[in-house]
Design a protein around this motif. Structure first.
Motif, PDB file in Angstrom:
ATOM      1  N   SER A 195      -4.520  -7.843  -6.758  1.00  0.00           N
ATOM      2  CA  SER A 195      -4.249  -9.281  -6.695  1.00  0.00           C
ATOM      3  C   SER A 195      -5.514 -10.099  -6.887  1.00  0.00           C
ATOM      4  CB  SER A 195      -3.611  -9.633  -5.339  1.00  0.00           C
ATOM      5  OG  SER A 195      -2.385  -8.986  -5.160  1.00  0.00           O
ATOM      6  N   THR A 196      -6.579  -9.688  -6.247  1.00  0.00           N
ATOM      7  CA  THR A 196      -7.850 -10.402  -6.362  1.00  0.00           C
ATOM      8  C   THR A 196      -8.384 -10.345  -7.791  1.00  0.00           C
ATOM      9  OG1 THR A 196      -8.390  -9.909  -4.050  1.00  0.00           O
ATOM     10  CG2 THR A 196     -10.210 -10.545  -5.492  1.00  0.00           C
ATOM     11  N   ALA A 197      -8.290  -9.185  -8.415  1.00  0.00           N
ATOM     12  CA  ALA A 197      -8.778  -9.035  -9.796  1.00  0.00           C
ATOM     13  C   ALA A 197      -7.977  -9.914 -10.755  1.00  0.00           C
ATOM     14  CB  ALA A 197      -8.692  -7.572 -10.212  1.00  0.00           C
ATOM     15  N   PHE A 213      -7.921 -14.684 -14.169  1.00  0.00           N
ATOM     16  CA  PHE A 213      -7.189 -15.877 -14.591  1.00  0.00           C
ATOM     17  C   PHE A 213      -8.060 -17.124 -14.418  1.00  0.00           C
ATOM     18  CE2 PHE A 213      -4.416 -19.505 -13.735  1.00  0.00           C
ATOM     19  CZ  PHE A 213      -3.529 -19.445 -14.802  1.00  0.00           C
ATOM     20  N   ASP A 214      -8.730 -17.243 -13.284  1.00  0.00           N
ATOM     21  CA  ASP A 214      -9.582 -18.406 -13.034  1.00  0.00           C
ATOM     22  C   ASP A 214     -10.761 -18.450 -13.999  1.00  0.00           C
ATOM     23  OD1 ASP A 214      -7.948 -19.214 -10.967  1.00  0.00           O
ATOM     24  OD2 ASP A 214      -9.188 -18.326  -9.387  1.00  0.00           O
ATOM     25  N   ARG A 215     -11.307 -17.296 -14.336  1.00  0.00           N
ATOM     26  CA  ARG A 215     -12.485 -17.251 -15.208  1.00  0.00           C
ATOM     27  C   ARG A 215     -12.129 -17.530 -16.671  1.00  0.00           C
ATOM     28  NH1 ARG A 215     -13.855 -12.679 -13.795  1.00  0.00           N
ATOM     29  NH2 ARG A 215     -12.948 -11.415 -15.453  1.00  0.00           N
ATOM     30  N   ASN A 216     -11.114 -16.883 -17.178  1.00  0.00           N
ATOM     31  CA  ASN A 216     -10.793 -16.942 -18.607  1.00  0.00           C
ATOM     32  C   ASN A 216      -9.667 -17.902 -18.959  1.00  0.00           C
ATOM     33  OD1 ASN A 216     -12.745 -15.036 -19.373  1.00  0.00           O
ATOM     34  ND2 ASN A 216     -11.364 -13.328 -18.981  1.00  0.00           N
ATOM     35  N   GLY A 217      -8.853 -18.276 -17.979  1.00  0.00           N
ATOM     36  CA  GLY A 217      -7.671 -19.082 -18.274  1.00  0.00           C
ATOM     37  C   GLY A 217      -6.480 -18.239 -18.662  1.00  0.00           C
ATOM     38  N   ASP A 259       6.257 -11.763  -8.873  1.00  0.00           N
ATOM     39  CA  ASP A 259       5.151 -11.464  -7.953  1.00  0.00           C
ATOM     40  C   ASP A 259       3.828 -11.996  -8.503  1.00  0.00           C
ATOM     41  OD1 ASP A 259       6.819 -10.189  -6.165  1.00  0.00           O
ATOM     42  OD2 ASP A 259       6.301  -8.161  -6.813  1.00  0.00           O
ATOM     43  N   VAL A 260       3.599 -11.813  -9.820  1.00  0.00           N
ATOM     44  CA  VAL A 260       2.365 -12.310 -10.420  1.00  0.00           C
ATOM     45  C   VAL A 260       2.395 -13.835 -10.508  1.00  0.00           C
ATOM     46  CG1 VAL A 260       0.826 -12.181 -12.419  1.00  0.00           C
ATOM     47  CG2 VAL A 260       2.147 -10.168 -11.747  1.00  0.00           C
ATOM     48  N   VAL A 261       3.543 -14.400 -10.869  1.00  0.00           N
ATOM     49  CA  VAL A 261       3.674 -15.864 -10.896  1.00  0.00           C
ATOM     50  C   VAL A 261       3.351 -16.444  -9.523  1.00  0.00           C
ATOM     51  CG1 VAL A 261       5.263 -17.795 -11.244  1.00  0.00           C
ATOM     52  CG2 VAL A 261       5.356 -15.826 -12.782  1.00  0.00           C
ATOM     53  N   GLU A 262       3.881 -15.824  -8.482  1.00  0.00           N
ATOM     54  CA  GLU A 262       3.628 -16.281  -7.105  1.00  0.00           C
ATOM     55  C   GLU A 262       2.143 -16.233  -6.775  1.00  0.00           C
ATOM     56  OE1 GLU A 262       4.413 -14.416  -2.710  1.00  0.00           O
ATOM     57  OE2 GLU A 262       6.181 -14.596  -4.006  1.00  0.00           O
ATOM     58  N   LEU A 263       1.485 -15.190  -7.214  1.00  0.00           N
ATOM     59  CA  LEU A 263       0.049 -15.051  -6.970  1.00  0.00           C
ATOM     60  C   LEU A 263      -0.732 -16.206  -7.595  1.00  0.00           C
ATOM     61  CD1 LEU A 263      -2.387 -13.243  -6.084  1.00  0.00           C
ATOM     62  CD2 LEU A 263      -2.198 -12.134  -8.323  1.00  0.00           C
ATOM     63  N   LEU A 264      -0.251 -16.708  -8.753  1.00  0.00           N
ATOM     64  CA  LEU A 264      -1.019 -17.693  -9.518  1.00  0.00           C
ATOM     65  C   LEU A 264      -0.622 -19.136  -9.246  1.00  0.00           C
ATOM     66  CD1 LEU A 264      -1.171 -15.755 -12.905  1.00  0.00           C
ATOM     67  CD2 LEU A 264      -2.978 -15.973 -11.188  1.00  0.00           C
ATOM     68  N   ILE A 265       0.644 -19.392  -8.857  1.00  0.00           N
ATOM     69  CA  ILE A 265       1.032 -20.791  -8.599  1.00  0.00           C
ATOM     70  C   ILE A 265       1.668 -21.020  -7.233  1.00  0.00           C
ATOM     71  CG2 ILE A 265       1.326 -21.237 -11.071  1.00  0.00           C
ATOM     72  CD1 ILE A 265       4.359 -21.345 -10.586  1.00  0.00           C
ATOM     73  N   LEU A 301       2.675 -22.540 -15.576  1.00  0.00           N
ATOM     74  CA  LEU A 301       2.111 -21.238 -15.937  1.00  0.00           C
ATOM     75  C   LEU A 301       2.904 -20.668 -17.094  1.00  0.00           C
ATOM     76  CD1 LEU A 301       0.158 -18.856 -15.146  1.00  0.00           C
ATOM     77  CD2 LEU A 301       2.079 -17.963 -13.801  1.00  0.00           C
ATOM     78  N   SER A 302       2.227 -20.286 -18.166  1.00  0.00           N
ATOM     79  CA  SER A 302       2.872 -19.658 -19.308  1.00  0.00           C
ATOM     80  C   SER A 302       2.821 -18.137 -19.153  1.00  0.00           C
ATOM     81  CB  SER A 302       2.188 -20.063 -20.609  1.00  0.00           C
ATOM     82  OG  SER A 302       2.266 -21.462 -20.809  1.00  0.00           O
TER      83      SER A 302
END
Length: 320
Positions: free
Chosen positions: A6-8, A13-17, A116-122, A175-176
């Motif tokens: 999750s952290t990775a 995502f934050d670094r590269n977009g 799960d990934v969407v939740e992690l990001l938004i 989020l796309s």
């Protein structure tokens, strides 16, 4: 999903977009139902179009990939709408305007591992944003000179997703998510990203973002089938042309936080996950279909959607 993964994902995502999550979906359990669904849809459409005389053959002896490539290279935009999971953005609507809302597609949109990934990001309160598309890109080699032409045949020009929505959604954290149903390679037209471009703000959009606003390092993003790339609404991206001998099949989805403008407010979204109000989560694809049919009926009374492009009619020196 464990803490280290999750952290990775979050850090990349934050670094590269954007961040690629490999092997998110299973080929047999998750992708095969989509192939079966589109095989049946294509067969139904081809039978109809051949009967009407708009296709010279049913191509029934061809496997799905070659059949899809052959047919899509010959149909118009209006016919191609039958393959999509959204109503067309700009069209004259009627009760017959097609939208494909199958159970297989709904299960893809609401897949727990994807969410799960969407939740992690938004965050926990997830809305399935109605800006969504199925894309079957045929090889450029199958084009015929007299074909009517449609958007499936083109490489996607450089843009930011925020640049092609209505301005009222500028503050919405959209989020796309781009899912590879077949392998996406540089040869068959994978996405390209500009790492870090999500920190540069919104660029002017002419036919595409002008070259001087995308001079950074361009990175192709090849992916295996079942993988997905999650990217920021301001990340500059495009797709390459398909120079292979096979199709490139993908889904282009959006998710945002519940209660925020979607950028297509006349199209219907739904609550995909909620910890605050789990009773509002949509779980039946038939209800999803009904939402789209209701929207279509409403739009048909007006003929067209009131899509407010921020760029239309604006004098932009950068486009000269």
């Amino acid at each position: 999903m464990n803490y280290k993964i999750s952290t990775a994902i979050r850090e990349e995502f934050d670094r590269n977009g954007y961040v690629v999550v490999a092997n998110l979906l299973d080929g047999e359990l998750d992708l095969k139902p989509v192939f079966d669904d589109y095989t049946a849809l294509l067969d139904e459409l081809i039978t109809c179009w051949h009967a009407k005389g708009t296709l010279p053959s049913t191509y029934r002896d061809l496997p799905f990939n070659r059949r899809a490539a052959t047919v899509i290279s010959q149909i118009s935009n209006e016919q191609a709408y039958h393959l999509d999971i959204s109503l067309p953005k700009v069209a004259v609507y009627s009760q017959e305007t097609p939208v494909h809302t199958s159970e297989a597609t709904f299960k893809l949109l609401t897949h727990p591992r994807l969410l799960d990934v969407v939740e992690l990001l938004i965050g926990l309160e997830i809305y399935s944003n109605p800006i969504q598309h199925a894309r079957i890109k045929p090889p450029e080699s199958v084009r015929t000179p007299d074909a009517p032409g449609n958007g499936y045949l083109e490489a996607t020009p450089w843009h930011q997703d925020q640049g092609v929505i209505t301005a009222d959604a500028d503050e919405t954290d959209i989020l796309s998510v781009w899912i590879a149903v077949t392998d996406a390679t540089e040869e068959n037209g994978c996405l390209c990203m500009i790492p870090g471009s999500h920190r540069e703000g919104l660029a002017p959009h002419c036919f595409e973002i002008p070259g001087k606003f995308r001079e950074n390092f361009v990175t192709p993003v090849p992916m295996k089938a079942g993988s997905a790339v999650f990217f920021h609404r301001l990340t500059k991206h495009s797709s390459l042309p398909n120079h292979s001998d096979d199709i490139r099949f993908s889904f282009d989805l959006r998710y945002s936080r519940i209660g925020m403008p979607t950028g297509r407010d006349e199209f219907p979204g739904f609550v995909a996950r909620s910890s605050q109000h789990p009773e509002n989560v949509l779980t039946d694809h038939r209800q999803w279909t009904a939402l789209w049919h209701d929207a279509r009926s409403h739009l048909a009374t007006r003929g067209q959607m009131n899509f407010r492009s921020r760029w239309r009619g604006v004098n932009q020196p950068d486009c000269a």
